[in-house]
Motif scaffolding. Structure first.
Motif, short mmCIF file in Angstrom:
data_model
loop_
_atom_site.label_atom_id
_atom_site.label_comp_id
_atom_site.label_asym_id
_atom_site.label_seq_id
_atom_site.Cartn_x
_atom_site.Cartn_y
_atom_site.Cartn_z
N VAL A 161 0.84 -1.20 0.00
CA VAL A 161 0.00 0.00 0.00
C VAL A 161 0.88 1.25 0.00
O VAL A 161 0.60 2.21 -0.73
N LYS A 162 1.94 1.24 0.79
CA LYS A 162 2.85 2.39 0.82
C LYS A 162 3.51 2.60 -0.55
O LYS A 162 3.62 3.73 -1.02
N ALA A 163 3.91 1.51 -1.19
CA ALA A 163 4.53 1.61 -2.52
C ALA A 163 3.53 2.11 -3.56
O ALA A 163 3.88 2.94 -4.41
N ALA A 164 2.29 1.64 -3.48
CA ALA A 164 1.26 2.11 -4.41
C ALA A 164 0.98 3.59 -4.21
O ALA A 164 0.82 4.34 -5.18
N GLY A 165 0.94 4.02 -2.96
CA GLY A 165 0.74 5.44 -2.69
C GLY A 165 1.88 6.29 -3.21
O GLY A 165 1.66 7.35 -3.81
N THR A 166 3.10 5.83 -3.02
CA THR A 166 4.26 6.57 -3.50
C THR A 166 4.25 6.66 -5.02
O THR A 166 4.55 7.71 -5.59
N SER A 167 3.88 5.57 -5.70
CA SER A 167 3.84 5.58 -7.16
C SER A 167 2.77 6.53 -7.69
O SER A 167 2.88 7.03 -8.80
N ALA A 168 1.74 6.78 -6.91
CA ALA A 168 0.66 7.69 -7.33
C ALA A 168 0.85 9.10 -6.80
O ALA A 168 -0.01 9.95 -6.98
N GLY A 169 1.96 9.35 -6.10
CA GLY A 169 2.24 10.70 -5.61
C GLY A 169 1.74 10.99 -4.21
O GLY A 169 1.64 12.16 -3.82
N ALA A 170 1.43 9.99 -3.44
CA ALA A 170 0.97 10.18 -2.06
C ALA A 170 1.93 9.45 -1.12
O ALA A 170 1.83 8.24 -0.94
N GLN A 171 2.87 10.19 -0.58
CA GLN A 171 3.88 9.61 0.31
C GLN A 171 3.23 9.23 1.63
O GLN A 171 2.59 10.05 2.28
N VAL A 172 3.38 7.96 2.05
CA VAL A 172 2.79 7.46 3.28
C VAL A 172 3.88 7.32 4.32
O VAL A 172 4.89 6.66 4.09
N GLN A 173 3.67 7.95 5.48
CA GLN A 173 4.61 7.85 6.60
C GLN A 173 3.88 7.25 7.79
O GLN A 173 2.72 7.55 8.03
N ASN A 174 4.59 6.39 8.53
CA ASN A 174 3.99 5.74 9.70
C ASN A 174 3.55 6.79 10.72
O ASN A 174 4.31 7.70 11.03
N GLN A 175 2.34 6.64 11.21
CA GLN A 175 1.80 7.48 12.27
C GLN A 175 1.21 6.55 13.31
O GLN A 175 0.25 5.84 13.03
N VAL A 176 1.78 6.57 14.49
CA VAL A 176 1.31 5.66 15.54
C VAL A 176 0.04 6.21 16.16
O VAL A 176 0.03 7.31 16.71
N PRO A 177 -1.07 5.46 16.06
CA PRO A 177 -2.32 5.92 16.67
C PRO A 177 -2.28 5.74 18.18
O PRO A 177 -1.54 4.91 18.71
N SER A 178 -3.07 6.51 18.86
CA SER A 178 -3.17 6.38 20.31
C SER A 178 -3.98 5.13 20.66
O SER A 178 -4.74 4.63 19.83
N PRO A 179 -3.82 4.63 21.86
CA PRO A 179 -4.64 3.48 22.28
C PRO A 179 -6.15 3.78 22.19
O PRO A 179 -6.94 2.88 21.88
N GLN A 180 -6.54 5.02 22.41
CA GLN A 180 -7.95 5.37 22.31
C GLN A 180 -8.43 5.25 20.86
O GLN A 180 -9.56 4.83 20.62
N GLN A 181 -7.59 5.64 19.92
CA GLN A 181 -7.95 5.50 18.51
C GLN A 181 -8.10 4.02 18.14
O GLN A 181 -8.99 3.66 17.39
N LEU A 182 -7.22 3.20 18.67
CA LEU A 182 -7.28 1.76 18.40
C LEU A 182 -8.62 1.19 18.85
O LEU A 182 -9.26 0.43 18.14
N MET A 183 -9.03 1.56 20.04
CA MET A 183 -10.26 0.99 20.61
C MET A 183 -11.51 1.57 19.98
O MET A 183 -12.53 0.90 19.91
N SER A 184 -11.46 2.81 19.53
CA SER A 184 -12.66 3.42 19.00
C SER A 184 -12.93 3.01 17.55
O SER A 184 -14.07 3.00 17.13
N SER A 185 -11.92 2.64 16.83
CA SER A 185 -12.11 2.34 15.41
C SER A 185 -12.41 0.88 15.14
O SER A 185 -12.91 0.54 14.10
N SER A 186 -12.10 0.00 16.06
CA SER A 186 -12.30 -1.42 15.76
C SER A 186 -13.64 -1.92 16.22
O SER A 186 -14.48 -1.29 16.69
#
Length: 186
Positions: A161-186
């Motif tokens: 996914v990161k490589a596909a984004g880079t090839s299309a001009g969207a650089q993807v960088q790791n962003q660590v979500p908070s534990p609250q984000q983990l629990m709220s999104s799943s």
């Protein structure tokens, strides 16, 4: 004791939104539409604003998925926290399961955002099956020998996914979500 005006305004806004939401739901149930002569409406093409922000939204969602995968799946796996008998194994597996579900959720959102950009949509098209395959992987962590293959599956899909984004001009960088984000999104 005086209540701050912001709390009163927030409570009022929440009450109004609940009232409007329940009223709209009741109206939709009481007036069923005649679907016998329904014609499928074409899906609207993305607006200029959606196209402008598609790469940014994709990069944020894919970055959150990559950060969650690295922080709570790959890094603990490399540290040996998933091995039987390791102190804290259960908590590491729970966090990995939540991170896996979160990563799947964010990757699905990234694919939805990519649909507004033709280059991103074309780059991600071959990866949708791989992303869909991640759906059941959080349940695989508890099995004895599958942690290695599960971690490799997540890492492989994230890297693609990161490589596909880079090839299309969207650089993807790791962003660590908070534990609250983990629990709220799943």
């Amino acid at each position: 004791m005086l209540v701050p005006i912001r709390r009163v305004a927030l409570a009022f806004a929440l009450c109004c939104s609940l009232l409007v939401g329940t009223t709209a739901y009741a109206d939709s149930r009481s007036n069923p539409q005649d679907t016998t002569n329904a014609v499928a409406q074409p899906s609207p093409s993305p607006t200029e604003e959606e196209r402008k922000l598609a790469k940014t939204r994709f990069a944020v969602d894919a970055g959150l998925a990559a950060g969650a995968t690295y922080e709570w799946i790959v890094k603990p796996f490399k540290a040996g926290k998933f091995k039987k008998g390791h102190h804290g194994r259960t908590m590491a597996l729970v966090k990995a399961g939540l991170a896996g579900a979160f990563a799947y959720n964010r990757l699905k959102a990234a694919v939805a955002n990519a649909e507004a950009d033709p280059a991103l949509s074309k780059a991600l098209a071959p990866l949708t099956a791989s992303i869909e395959g991640l759906k059941n992987l959080p349940h695989e962590f508890h099995k004895r020998d599958s942690a290695d293959s599960t971690v490799n599956s997540y890492q492989d899909v994230i890297n693609k996914v990161k490589a596909a984004g880079t090839s299309a001009g969207a650089q993807v960088q790791n962003q660590v979500p908070s534990p609250q984000q983990l629990m709220s999104s799943s």
